[in-house]
Every structure is written in structure tokens, then in C-alpha cells.
Scaffold this motif. Structure first.
Motif, PDB file in Angstrom:
ATOM      1  N   ALA A   5       0.818  -1.216   0.000  1.00 63.65           N
ATOM      2  CA  ALA A   5       0.000   0.000   0.000  1.00 63.65           C
ATOM      3  C   ALA A   5       0.855   1.272   0.000  1.00 63.65           C
ATOM      4  CB  ALA A   5      -0.932   0.001   1.204  1.00 63.65           C
ATOM      5  N   GLY A   6       2.183   1.123   0.039  1.00 68.13           N
ATOM      6  CA  GLY A   6       3.069   2.280  -0.010  1.00 68.13           C
ATOM      7  C   GLY A   6       3.647   2.695   1.327  1.00 68.13           C
ATOM      8  N   GLY A   7       3.333   1.975   2.385  1.00 68.79           N
ATOM      9  CA  GLY A   7       3.897   2.282   3.695  1.00 68.79           C
ATOM     10  C   GLY A   7       5.198   1.527   3.907  1.00 68.79           C
ATOM     11  N   ALA A   8       5.859   1.839   4.981  1.00 71.41           N
ATOM     12  CA  ALA A   8       7.069   1.117   5.371  1.00 71.41           C
ATOM     13  C   ALA A   8       6.683   0.194   6.526  1.00 71.41           C
ATOM     14  CB  ALA A   8       8.165   2.081   5.807  1.00 71.41           C
ATOM     15  N   ALA A   9       7.176  -1.023   6.503  1.00 69.80           N
ATOM     16  CA  ALA A   9       6.847  -1.977   7.556  1.00 69.80           C
ATOM     17  C   ALA A   9       8.098  -2.769   7.897  1.00 69.80           C
ATOM     18  CB  ALA A   9       5.729  -2.904   7.095  1.00 69.80           C
ATOM     19  N   TRP A  10       8.404  -2.830   9.179  1.00 69.04           N
ATOM     20  CA  TRP A  10       9.637  -3.464   9.634  1.00 69.04           C
ATOM     21  C   TRP A  10       9.391  -4.336  10.856  1.00 69.04           C
ATOM     22  CZ3 TRP A  10      14.329  -2.668   7.212  1.00 69.04           C
ATOM     23  CH2 TRP A  10      14.328  -1.677   6.224  1.00 69.04           C
ATOM     24  N   VAL A  11      10.230  -5.351  11.004  1.00 69.72           N
ATOM     25  CA  VAL A  11      10.302  -6.127  12.237  1.00 69.72           C
ATOM     26  C   VAL A  11      11.564  -5.653  12.936  1.00 69.72           C
ATOM     27  CG1 VAL A  11      10.548  -8.414  13.278  1.00 69.72           C
ATOM     28  CG2 VAL A  11       9.138  -8.111  11.224  1.00 69.72           C
ATOM     29  N   ILE A  12      11.423  -5.160  14.161  1.00 68.06           N
ATOM     30  CA  ILE A  12      12.551  -4.604  14.906  1.00 68.06           C
ATOM     31  C   ILE A  12      12.755  -5.424  16.176  1.00 68.06           C
ATOM     32  CG2 ILE A  12      13.403  -2.550  16.120  1.00 68.06           C
ATOM     33  CD1 ILE A  12      13.259  -2.017  13.183  1.00 68.06           C
ATOM     34  N   ARG A  13      14.005  -5.815  16.419  1.00 69.21           N
ATOM     35  CA  ARG A  13      14.335  -6.600  17.609  1.00 69.21           C
ATOM     36  C   ARG A  13      15.239  -5.846  18.578  1.00 69.21           C
ATOM     37  NH1 ARG A  13      14.023  -9.808  13.217  1.00 69.21           N
ATOM     38  NH2 ARG A  13      12.578 -11.551  13.375  1.00 69.21           N
ATOM     39  N   ASP A  14      15.711  -4.681  18.143  1.00 70.86           N
ATOM     40  CA  ASP A  14      16.615  -3.883  18.966  1.00 70.86           C
ATOM     41  C   ASP A  14      16.458  -2.434  18.533  1.00 70.86           C
ATOM     42  OD1 ASP A  14      19.118  -2.440  19.660  1.00 70.86           O
ATOM     43  OD2 ASP A  14      19.763  -4.405  20.368  1.00 70.86           O
ATOM     44  N   PRO A  15      16.413  -1.489  19.472  1.00 66.78           N
ATOM     45  CA  PRO A  15      16.267  -0.076  19.083  1.00 66.78           C
ATOM     46  C   PRO A  15      17.349   0.397  18.111  1.00 66.78           C
ATOM     47  CG  PRO A  15      15.942  -0.320  21.439  1.00 66.78           C
ATOM     48  CD  PRO A  15      16.411  -1.661  20.926  1.00 66.78           C
ATOM     49  N   LYS A  16      18.528  -0.190  18.173  1.00 65.22           N
ATOM     50  CA  LYS A  16      19.613   0.216  17.269  1.00 65.22           C
ATOM     51  C   LYS A  16      19.276  -0.071  15.811  1.00 65.22           C
ATOM     52  CE  LYS A  16      23.032  -0.638  20.829  1.00 65.22           C
ATOM     53  NZ  LYS A  16      24.044  -1.562  21.304  1.00 65.22           N
ATOM     54  N   GLU A  17      18.366  -1.007  15.566  1.00 63.97           N
ATOM     55  CA  GLU A  17      17.979  -1.344  14.195  1.00 63.97           C
ATOM     56  C   GLU A  17      17.243  -0.201  13.500  1.00 63.97           C
ATOM     57  OE1 GLU A  17      15.815  -5.030  14.139  1.00 63.97           O
ATOM     58  OE2 GLU A  17      17.461  -6.125  15.073  1.00 63.97           O
ATOM     59  N   LEU A  18      16.736   0.774  14.267  1.00 68.64           N
ATOM     60  CA  LEU A  18      16.043   1.903  13.648  1.00 68.64           C
ATOM     61  C   LEU A  18      16.964   2.713  12.744  1.00 68.64           C
ATOM     62  CD1 LEU A  18      13.742   3.234  16.471  1.00 68.64           C
ATOM     63  CD2 LEU A  18      13.038   2.338  14.270  1.00 68.64           C
ATOM     64  N   HIS A  19      18.261   2.655  12.982  1.00 65.15           N
ATOM     65  CA  HIS A  19      19.205   3.386  12.129  1.00 65.15           C
ATOM     66  C   HIS A  19      19.217   2.834  10.711  1.00 65.15           C
ATOM     67  CE1 HIS A  19      20.665   5.779  15.414  1.00 65.15           C
ATOM     68  NE2 HIS A  19      20.855   4.693  16.132  1.00 65.15           N
ATOM     69  N   HIS A  20      18.741   1.603  10.527  1.00 62.02           N
ATOM     70  CA  HIS A  20      18.724   0.971   9.208  1.00 62.02           C
ATOM     71  C   HIS A  20      17.365   1.070   8.531  1.00 62.02           C
ATOM     72  CE1 HIS A  20      22.657  -0.564  10.177  1.00 62.02           C
ATOM     73  NE2 HIS A  20      22.189  -1.075  11.296  1.00 62.02           N
ATOM     74  N   VAL A  21      16.406   1.665   9.224  1.00 64.85           N
ATOM     75  CA  VAL A  21      15.064   1.803   8.669  1.00 64.85           C
ATOM     76  C   VAL A  21      15.075   2.938   7.640  1.00 64.85           C
ATOM     77  CG1 VAL A  21      12.710   2.548   9.205  1.00 64.85           C
ATOM     78  CG2 VAL A  21      13.871   0.886  10.670  1.00 64.85           C
ATOM     79  N   TYR A  22      14.568   2.636   6.461  1.00 63.59           N
ATOM     80  CA  TYR A  22      14.408   3.690   5.465  1.00 63.59           C
ATOM     81  C   TYR A  22      12.915   3.813   5.172  1.00 63.59           C
ATOM     82  CZ  TYR A  22      13.811  -0.102   2.121  1.00 63.59           C
ATOM     83  OH  TYR A  22      13.349  -1.223   1.471  1.00 63.59           O
ATOM     84  N   LEU A  23      12.518   4.970   4.736  1.00 58.12           N
ATOM     85  CA  LEU A  23      11.126   5.248   4.456  1.00 58.12           C
ATOM     86  C   LEU A  23      10.918   5.330   2.951  1.00 58.12           C
ATOM     87  CD1 LEU A  23      10.649   7.980   7.168  1.00 58.12           C
ATOM     88  CD2 LEU A  23       9.962   5.594   7.297  1.00 58.12           C
ATOM     89  N   PRO A  24       9.735   4.927   2.463  1.00 53.32           N
ATOM     90  CA  PRO A  24       9.485   4.964   0.998  1.00 53.32           C
ATOM     91  C   PRO A  24       9.426   6.388   0.472  1.00 53.32           C
ATOM     92  CG  PRO A  24       7.508   4.310   2.208  1.00 53.32           C
ATOM     93  CD  PRO A  24       8.603   4.446   3.203  1.00 53.32           C
TER      94      PRO A  24
END
Length: 122
Positions: A103-122
Motif C-alpha cells: 500500500a506504499g507504507g514502510a513496515a519493519w520487524v525490529i528486535r533492537d532499538p539500534k535497528e532503527l538506524h537501518h530503517v528507510y522510508l518509501p
């Protein structure tokens, strides 16, 4: 006859609980999903201070991600499924995350707050 035990023996093996209160016998690497979710929300607010974060509490619809975030100024949507290290999303959760991406959103499975640095947005 009483035996004396090393007062630090439990902290050597278990350490403090993940929330730091010292009452839990969980190992340091094990946090409840609720504690992990709070840490991730703090990290989201650090990375995107104006973000709106919603914690769905809908017990009637399975598979809804743990956190729904709207990031201004363009209203980008991010869905995060919080999992403890080593855990995986259920098949239904995977389907929902895929539908959010389609649908154009970003969806992630996160196991550690540090992983947010690798999250990119569409």
C-alpha cells in the motif's frame, strides 16, 4: 548449620533485569516485548521528534503491528512489529506487513532499538 552464599552469585549469572529494577531473574539479553517496545518508542522519538506513535491495543484483530507511526511533515507511515531477539513474526503478521508495504507504507520487524538506524522510508 547454615551455609553462606555469595551475595553476588545471582547477579553474576543473571545480572539486572532489562528494565534495571533488579527484581527479575531474566538474563540481561532477555527483555520482555513491552520493555523492548518502550525502548524502541524512545529511539523513534529521538530520530523523529515530531512523529506520532500509536500503540494499537485491538484484541479483536490479530496481526496488527505493535507500533504505527506517522512521520511529518509529509505524513509517511511506518509500521513496526516488535519481536524479542530470536523470535519471528507469525504468518499473519508477515501478511499484514507485506500488505502495508504494498500500500506504499514502510513496515519493519525490529528486535533492537539500534535497528532503527537501518530503517528507510518509501
Amino acid at each position: 548449620m547454615s551455609t553462606s552464599s555469595d551475595p553476588d552469585s545471582s547477579t553474576k549469572k543473571y545480572g539486572l533485569s532489562c528494565n534495571g529494577n533488579g527484581r527479575s531473574k531474566r538474563r540481561l539479553t532477555e527483555c520482555s516485548e513491552a520493555v523492548l517496545r518502550r525502548r524502541i518508542v524512545r529511539a523513534i522519538k529521538t530520530r523523529w521528534p515530531t512523529a506520532w506513535v500509536y500503540h494499537p491495543a485491538d484484541r479483536f484483530h490479530s496481526g496488527i503491528p505493535d507500533l504505527l507511526i506517522c512521520i511529518p511533515p509529509h505524513g509517511l507511515w511506518l509500521a513496526i512489529e516488535v519481536k524479542r531477539p530470536g523470535e519471528s513474526p507469525t504468518p499473519l503478521q508477515r501478511i499484514i506487513l507485506r500488505k502495508i508495504r504494498q500500500a506504499g507504507g514502510a513496515a519493519w520487524v525490529i528486535r533492537d532499538p539500534k535497528e532503527l538506524h537501518h530503517v528507510y522510508l518509501p
